[in-house]
Design a protein around this motif. Structure first.
Motif, short mmCIF file in Angstrom:
data_model
loop_
_atom_site.label_atom_id
_atom_site.label_comp_id
_atom_site.label_asym_id
_atom_site.label_seq_id
_atom_site.Cartn_x
_atom_site.Cartn_y
_atom_site.Cartn_z
N LEU A 13 160.51 28.84 106.36
CA LEU A 13 159.25 28.12 106.60
C LEU A 13 158.96 28.16 108.09
O LEU A 13 159.78 27.73 108.91
CB LEU A 13 159.37 26.66 106.14
CG LEU A 13 159.75 26.42 104.69
CD1 LEU A 13 159.96 24.94 104.44
CD2 LEU A 13 158.68 26.99 103.76
N PHE A 34 158.14 18.20 103.28
CA PHE A 34 158.15 19.41 102.45
C PHE A 34 159.03 19.22 101.21
O PHE A 34 158.60 19.50 100.09
CB PHE A 34 158.63 20.62 103.26
CG PHE A 34 158.93 21.81 102.40
CD1 PHE A 34 157.91 22.61 101.91
CD2 PHE A 34 160.25 22.12 102.05
CE1 PHE A 34 158.18 23.69 101.09
CE2 PHE A 34 160.52 23.21 101.24
CZ PHE A 34 159.49 24.00 100.76
N ALA A 108 153.53 22.86 98.99
CA ALA A 108 154.38 21.82 99.58
C ALA A 108 154.41 21.94 101.10
O ALA A 108 154.38 20.92 101.81
CB ALA A 108 155.79 21.89 99.00
N TRP A 109 154.46 23.16 101.63
CA TRP A 109 154.47 23.36 103.08
C TRP A 109 153.13 22.93 103.67
O TRP A 109 153.07 22.29 104.72
CB TRP A 109 154.82 24.80 103.42
CG TRP A 109 155.13 25.08 104.85
CD1 TRP A 109 154.62 26.08 105.60
CD2 TRP A 109 156.05 24.37 105.72
NE1 TRP A 109 155.15 26.04 106.88
CE2 TRP A 109 156.03 25.00 106.98
CE3 TRP A 109 156.86 23.26 105.54
CZ2 TRP A 109 156.79 24.56 108.06
CZ3 TRP A 109 157.63 22.83 106.61
CH2 TRP A 109 157.59 23.47 107.85
N ALA A 112 153.06 19.19 103.72
CA ALA A 112 153.94 18.67 104.77
C ALA A 112 153.29 18.76 106.15
O ALA A 112 153.47 17.89 106.99
CB ALA A 112 155.27 19.41 104.77
#
Length: 176
Positions: A13, A34, A108-109, A112
């Motif tokens: 990531l 995340f 999700a990233w 976050a």
């Protein structure tokens, strides 16, 4: 091992370069957010499948992550994610139009970082040959890939790009 068969994969990531980020983006809050978002997405997907009576297998997300700081002082994360192989067989393809684990990772990233999925495209990288299968009881002919996963995961332990003295944890794992 919670499940008799586990699918594990490596993912990286990265933080975007040309986007203004929140204050917590250079702290471990971003990886905590995340993980929380990914776990929620996996649970929601499993709930949807149960409601459709398509699949009732449970899947708790297990992980290990390492935070590194690159040459330009920008943090990035290396992760190993472990899932129930009977629920998820592979991460999926990055360019797929179907919703898969890769798309959930990107969502999700983005969540976050407080960005759109479009803004994080290219920042979630599943490394080549990144998927491993581990079986509790290796049935005839199946190869247990745990030794190779262990070797590959040791990359998270390299010290060259770790950041020390900034009051940020450089490594963490799931518990329980």
């Amino acid at each position: 091992m919670q499940y008799p068969r586990v699918m594990a994969f490596r993912v990286d990531l990265n933080l975007p370069r040309d986007v203004g980020l929140s204050d917590y983006a250079d702290t471990n809050t971003v990886i905590s957010r995340f993980i929380e978002s990914l776990c929620s997405k996996i649970e929601y997907h499993r709930t949807q499948l149960r409601e459709q009576k398509r699949d009732t297998r449970d899947c708790k997300v297990r992980y290990a992550w390492a935070r590194e700081v690159g040459e330009r002082g920008r943090s990035h994360y290396h992760l190993v994610i472990l899932l129930n192989h009977d629920a998820y067989h592979r991460p999926g393809r990055l360019q797929s139009t179907r919703r898969n684990l890769v798309s959930r990772l990107e969502e999700a990233w983005a969540s976050a970082l407080g960005l759109s999925v479009h803004q994080v495209q290219g920042l979630v990288n599943i490394t080549g040959n990144a998927t491993y299968r581990i079986y509790r009881d290796v049935p005839g002919g199946k190869v247990d890939e745990l030794p190779e996963l262990f070797r590959r995961s040791s990359y998270l332990c390299k010290s060259a790009t770790k950041s020390y003295g900034d009051r940020q944890r450089g490594f963490d794992t799931s518990r329980g």
